[in-house]
Design a protein around this motif. Structure first.
Motif, PDB file in Angstrom:
ATOM      1  N   LYS A   8      -3.557   0.787   8.793  1.00  0.00           N
ATOM      2  CA  LYS A   8      -3.524  -0.585   8.266  1.00  0.00           C
ATOM      3  C   LYS A   8      -3.908  -0.598   6.786  1.00  0.00           C
ATOM      4  O   LYS A   8      -3.264  -1.271   5.977  1.00  0.00           O
ATOM      5  N   GLU A  12      -1.049  -1.245   3.194  1.00  0.00           N
ATOM      6  CA  GLU A  12      -1.174  -2.184   2.082  1.00  0.00           C
ATOM      7  C   GLU A  12      -0.964  -1.500   0.736  1.00  0.00           C
ATOM      8  O   GLU A  12      -0.655  -2.148  -0.250  1.00  0.00           O
ATOM      9  N   GLN A  13      -1.140  -0.182   0.680  1.00  0.00           N
ATOM     10  CA  GLN A  13      -1.057   0.572  -0.562  1.00  0.00           C
ATOM     11  C   GLN A  13       0.363   1.039  -0.897  1.00  0.00           C
ATOM     12  O   GLN A  13       0.614   1.470  -2.015  1.00  0.00           O
ATOM     13  N   LYS A  16       6.111  -1.572  -2.719  1.00  0.00           N
ATOM     14  CA  LYS A  16       6.844  -2.687  -2.115  1.00  0.00           C
ATOM     15  C   LYS A  16       8.351  -2.503  -2.283  1.00  0.00           C
ATOM     16  O   LYS A  16       9.116  -2.647  -1.341  1.00  0.00           O
TER      17      LYS A  16
END
Length: 124
Positions: A8, A12-13, A16
């Motif tokens: 998790k 996030e790292q 994108k």
């Protein structure tokens, strides 16, 4: 650490925008450079020599010729310092690592054969 919690945090790292490039491609890597309190974007353009690692630890090496001298730089793929990666030209290579480019001089050091799109013609 609990694997689910670690996944998790890592998710996030990740980058994108999906950087789609391969070994042999000519790319422009836009990096953020901090000088004092100012920040600017610097472009490093060259040929991708190799990729290694997976997940957050994935890196790629870019080589270019600068003033007659070969310069290689290793970039972390998911680093926030790497703003974007532009593919200028797709290359066609049969190797995972292009270390043989280090021995070449002149135009041969930057030349990787361009990928040719094969057009299949219908036989009538």
């Amino acid at each position: 650490m609990n694997q689910a919690l670690q996944d998790k945090i890592e998710s996030e790292q990740y980058r994108k925008d999906d950087a789609k490039f391969a070994v042999g491609d000519s790319v422009k890597v836009h990096t953020k450079v901090v000088e004092g309190d100012k920040e600017r974007i610097q472009i490093f353009a060259g040929v991708v020599m190799g990729k290694r690692g997976h997940g957050l630890n994935e890196t790629f090496t870019v080589r270019r010729i600068s003033y007659g001298e070969g310069v290689e730089r290793v970039f972390p793929l998911h680093s926030p310092r790497v703003d974007k990666i532009e593919v200028e030209r797709q290359g066609s290579v049969r190797r995972a690592k292009l270390t043989y480019l280090r021995k070449r001089l002149g135009k041969g050091a930057t030349l990787v054969r361009e990928k040719e799109e094969k057009i299949v013609e219908a036989v009538k």
